[in-house]
Design a protein around this motif. Structure first.
Motif: not given
Length: 193
Positions: A62-63, A66, A69-70
């Motif tokens: 998940q990290s 994230h 995506k950023s």
């Protein structure tokens, strides 16, 4: 400052052991010692060691997703795909134990291709898949099975990293990074429409 809950303390201690020494170092006894609780107390929050390791892996995925995506916010699909190349390499080199556990060690709970990936169960794969789907829809990438194309890109990245970490390149890290990025650009050039 917010105080951590016991499960958060357990995860933090397990993560630190994992980062330093790998999955084998994450024992209930060592985690408990680091948190200041008994090993049996961990079982109130995690039914077994495998569940604790799975939670670490899931949190790590998940990290990473994230972060990807950023980094991949460009409207330009090709720039977005290029932006996804370095974070995977950075993760492999910065977090080698977590990387190996996530991608290079056989695990019963690991996602399987194609079914789990078609079901969108991989948060990291989904970031690249969405860019590939969009690129095909815009006519920027050749029409093909987007899942297979995304897996091909990932396999290329992973293969290069595995070879580098196994000492199959005489490059230093900067030289390898340049080769890796150029190699992936060649691959992307090959799937352009």
């Amino acid at each position: 400052m917010t105080r951590l809950t016991t499960p958060e303390k357990i995860l933090k201690a397990a993560h630190a052991l994992f980062e330093r020494e790998g999955a084998d170092a994450v024992t209930m006894r060592r985690v408990a010692d680091a948190v200041g609780i008994t090993p049996m107390a961990i079982y109130r929050h995690f039914p077994n060691r495998d569940a604790l390791l799975k939670k670490l892996s899931d949190d790590s995925f998940q990290s990473v997703a994230h972060e990807w995506k950023s980094r991949a916010r460009s409207r330009d699909v090709l720039k977005r795909l290029n932006a996804l190349m370095e974070p995977y390499l950075d993760y492999a080199l910065t977090h080698p134990h977590l990387f190996d556990h996530a991608f290079s060690v056989r695990r019963d709970d690991a996602r399987r291709y194609p079914e789990d990936f078609h079901a969108r169960l991989s948060p990291t794969f989904n970031v690249a898949l969405d860019a590939v789907i969009e690129g095909m829809a815009q006519g920027l990438l050749k029409q093909d099975d987007p899942h297979d194309v995304t897996m091909t890109i990932w396999a290329h990245q992973h293969g290069l990293i595995a070879l580098y970490r196994a000492g199959r390149f005489s490059y230093d890290e900067a030289q390898f990074r340049a080769f890796y990025l150029q190699s992936l650009r060649r691959l992307l050039d090959g799937i352009k429409a």
